[in-house]
Design an enzyme around this catalytic site. Structure first.
Site, mmCIF file in Angstrom:
data_model
loop_
_atom_site.group_PDB
_atom_site.id
_atom_site.type_symbol
_atom_site.label_atom_id
_atom_site.label_comp_id
_atom_site.label_asym_id
_atom_site.label_seq_id
_atom_site.Cartn_x
_atom_site.Cartn_y
_atom_site.Cartn_z
ATOM 1 N N ASP A 42 -1.706 -9.489 2.871
ATOM 2 C CA ASP A 42 -1.534 -8.450 1.701
ATOM 3 C C ASP A 42 -0.583 -8.993 0.746
ATOM 4 O OD1 ASP A 42 -1.569 -5.918 0.442
ATOM 5 O OD2 ASP A 42 -0.729 -4.817 2.363
ATOM 6 N N ASP A 98 -6.761 1.303 -1.764
ATOM 7 C CA ASP A 98 -6.158 2.068 -0.724
ATOM 8 C C ASP A 98 -6.600 3.465 -0.864
ATOM 9 O OD1 ASP A 98 -4.349 0.346 0.265
ATOM 10 O OD2 ASP A 98 -2.540 0.582 -1.032
HETATM 11 C C1 DGJ Z 1 -1.112 -2.262 1.235
HETATM 12 C C2 DGJ Z 1 -2.565 -2.019 1.570
HETATM 13 O O1 DGJ Z 1 -3.391 -2.026 0.879
HETATM 14 C C3 DGJ Z 1 -2.457 -1.030 2.731
HETATM 15 O O2 DGJ Z 1 -3.810 -1.159 3.530
HETATM 16 C C4 DGJ Z 1 -1.523 -1.357 3.911
HETATM 17 O O3 DGJ Z 1 -1.722 -2.716 4.571
HETATM 18 C C5 DGJ Z 1 -0.062 -1.333 3.244
HETATM 19 N N1 DGJ Z 1 -0.334 -2.309 2.020
HETATM 20 C C6 DGJ Z 1 0.962 -1.977 4.149
HETATM 21 O O4 DGJ Z 1 2.052 -2.154 3.560
#
Ligand code: DGJ
Length: 701
Positions: A450, A520
């Protein structure tokens, strides 16, 4: 042979199955573009019409379509390369040296007419798919430093002005939104200044002349670089379109020391006369056959469970074990623990940088959970965010100088985190060692990588003053270097690229990671729009999608489970809901859908995609996947009832007109010719909100 040369006229052509790309070297100095489009076999026919001087305000050189224009002389157009030499001269005059052919790659060798700056233009045609790869390598063969200020990967030139541009833009939770617009005189710029691709624009262009999914001229090119990029599309005063692609010159320079080389990221470009679907499927093939990391290209990706929406930061061994048991029961093959398992990570204010398991949450280490997951027959995956650090972390307390920062400025936090200075080799080493340790000590098959914030205050005091503006570029290439190192040692591991959802989606990332997390926003309806935009140029083989709980955490919409499944089954299926709270019926339904997906996943991940109906223009949404004209899956969605409409006809694509197909539509099985299915179609009766259907089609031998 994809390369043809007419030595008499000095004409070079890169020839694919259906297209050619042609240019000439003029006056031993100018690389002049001649043609990009339908394949032309006879280079003899090309005429070198002189570019006349227009007037004293607009010089001939600005009217010439150049393959790689340097900043210099009477050029006022956007140029591809700009450098400052040690004595202060800062324009470039090219002098053509010769050409060479190396393994199907044509190289045009140039140098500055005085200074020892050597520039090689590379061209490689993937004949079977009509995809042209272009990149540039420069070398300083002199004795003093040269500062590169602009160094683009390629320029493209198209005749005429009547073009439409299709682009995607967006922001967090609303990525990959399609925009189509007419081009008018002037410049259109798509860029990132954030140190990563970002979710605002994508590093590509798609230009067309009234094309649709099945017809029309489409010219497209995408930059394989996930850092600061700039795509400049200009309709010039000379009735043509010029496009420049490459590293963003904004806040960029690169000091080229004597004997040092710099290689730009590649651009992959294509032309088709058969519309957007053909473009997408050529690129699906290209990514699967040539671009994506070799180790996982030929595997079908697994159905995963991800803990993020189910438990957020409240990750404990016992809760994850409970979830893992449920996941295994419904057929999940890979169990991924997201954020919250390490350091002092109870929320987003602490822990980033400390890649050691949190002993309070996992008293017996990660091993206990990994063993349970493996015993249940699933692989294990883990979330990391290696480029980041929280000020509240052991790493930051030990190395406060490991971040990007400017003197006399407080480094700005967002989501309570700072960015590690990856241009430092000790920082790179730290990340490699931490991740290598995790991968060596635990049976981990999947890493979700990430990056939840852009880079700001990009000061890197390890770099010389004259090289400071290279930190953006060095960061991006360091990420690639680190992932490649880890892949080399742990070739069984699949890497997913994520950046607050879909902020790291580009062909550069795709050369090093196997999958993308798109957004997300897991709302099944919003996803249809996001997935549609994504599918223009990015491969389905890399499109991860989860089924999550309702009301959706972000949009608050409540969408039935079947619609949620159908939406997520259009990519690489994942589950992201709290399975411990599912009813018996929901678990049974989930199991049935996971098993159905496993039977059709080869069609989706390794097939062709056809956007049959889009919610932008239609009441229903329909997307079809076709595997070698033998099998196909059609997804149809009606998000909301419209008046009293209920009859919808969907014409298929990509089938063999002469073959007979068996269609399984909600257990109603019938047969039709491909010709009929593609020209008359399948009839649907849909009424009500959030209706969806999955139709399976297979050729009868
Ligand atoms: C952003 C990601 O897109 C989510 O799926 C998740 O992993 C969060 N970060 C975790 O902090």
């Amino acid at each position: 042979m994809a390369i043809r040369i007419n030595k008499e006229k000095n004409i070079f052509a890169l020839v694919g199955k259906n297209s050619s790309y042609v240019f000439t070297v003029e006056s031993n100095q100018y690389i002049r573009h001649l043609h990009w489009g339908k394949r032309i076999d006879d280079l003899e026919d090309f005429e070198l019409i002189p570019v006349d001087r227009i007037d004293s305000q607009d010089a001939a050189i600005d009217a010439m379509p150049e393959e790689y224009a340097p900043f210099g002389g009477l050029r006022f157009k956007s140029t591809a390369i700009k450098a400052t030499f040690a004595d202060g001269t800062r324009d470039i005059v090219f002098s053509y040296l010769n050409y060479s052919i190396d393994n199907d790659t044509l190289v045009i060798h140039l140098r500055d007419s005085y200074y020892k700056l050597f520039v090689d233009l590379y061209y490689k045609m993937f004949e079977d798919l009509d995809i042209l790869q272009r990149w540039v390598e420069v070398e300083n063969k002199g004795t003093s430093d040269i500062i590169l200020e602009h160094i683009r990967s390629a320029a493209f030139n198209l005749d005429g002005t009547y073009f439409w541009s299709n682009q995607v833009s967006g922001h967090w939770s609303s990525e990959q939104q399609i925009h189509q617009e007419r081009l008018y005189p002037g410049k259109k710029v798509f860029e990132s200044r954030k140190g990563l691709t970002g979710n605002n624009h994508s590093p590509y262009f798609i230009l067309n002349k009234n094309a649709d999914e099945g017809h029309g001229d489409v010219y497209f090119a995408t930059l394989a670089y996930g850092g600061n990029f700039r795509i400049t599309i200009e309709v010039t005063q000379f009735h043509r379109v010029t496009i420049l692609m490459g590293i963003n010159p904004f806040d960029f320079n690169y000091r080229l020391k004597p004997n040092q080389k710099f290689t730009t990221p590649s651009v992959y470009a294509g032309y088709t006369k058969n519309g957007f679907s053909h473009m997408s499927n050529v690129m699906n093939d290209f990514c699967r056959n040539y671009l994506m990391p070799k180790e996982k290209r030929n595997t079908l990706h697994k159905v995963l469970f991800n803990s993020w929406e189910a438990t957020k930061f409240d990750v404990t061994a016992s809760k994850q074990i409970e979830l893992a048991k449920k996941a295994a029961k419904v057929g999940v093959e890979l169990f991924v623990v997201d954020d919250g398992w390490f350091g002092a990570r109870n929320d987003d204010t602490a822990g980033l940088g400390d890649w050691v398991v949190n002993k309070k949450k996992f008293p017996h280490g990660l091993k206990e959970l990994v063993d349970v997951v493996n015993d249940l027959g699933m692989d294990f995956g883990l979330w990391v965010e290696p480029e980041m650090v929280n000020p509240n972390s052991d790493l930051y307390r030990a190395h406060p100088d490991w971040i990007y920062y400017f003197k006399h400025r407080a480094p700005t936090t967002t989501r309570n985190q700072l960015v590690l200075n990856l241009s430092r080799t000790d920082v790179q080493r730290y990340i490699i060692e931490a991740l290598d340790k995790l991968l060596t000590e635990n049976n981990i098959s999947y890493i979700k990588w990430d990056m939840n914030r852009p880079i700001s205050e990009p000061g890197a005091k390890n770099l010389q003053l004259s090289d400071q503006r290279s930190s953006w570029y060095r960061h991006t290439t360091a990420v690639y270097k680190i992932v490649d190192k880890l892949r080399k040692k742990h070739s069984n591991v699949t890497f997913e690229a994520c950046a607050s959802g879909g902020s790291r989606i580009d062909y550069g990332t795709l050369q090093h990671y196997d999958q993308f997390w798109l957004s997300d926003n897991t709302d099944a309806l919003d996803r249809l729009y996001i997935q549609e935009g994504y599918s223009y140029l990015y491969p389905i083989k890399a499109m991860r999608a989860w089924v999550t709980d309702v009301p959706n955490k972000i949009t608050k919409k409540t969408i039935p489970l079947e619609f949620r499944f159908h939406s997520a089954m259009m990519g690489i299926l994942g589950l992201g809901g709290n399975l411990t709270e599912y009813s018996k019926e929901e678990l049974a339904f989930t199991k049935e859908k996971v098993s159905e997906y496993k039977k059709i996943r080869h069609i989706i991940q390794d097939g062709y995609v056809y956007r049959l109906k889009s919610l932008t223009y239609s009441t229903i949404h329909a997307v079809q996947y076709v595997y070698q004209q033998k099998e196909s899956v059609l997804f149809v969605f009606l998000p909301g009832q419209r008046f009293i409409d209920k009859h919808y006809q969907v014409k298929l694509k990509g089938l063999d007109p002469d073959k007979i197909y068996e269609i399984n539509k909600k257990d109603n099985i019938f047969r039709k010719h491909g010709d009929y299915l593609m020209n008359v179609g399948i009839h649907f009766i849909l009424m009500g909100d959030y209706q969806s259907e999955l139709v399976y089609i297979r050729a009868i031998e």
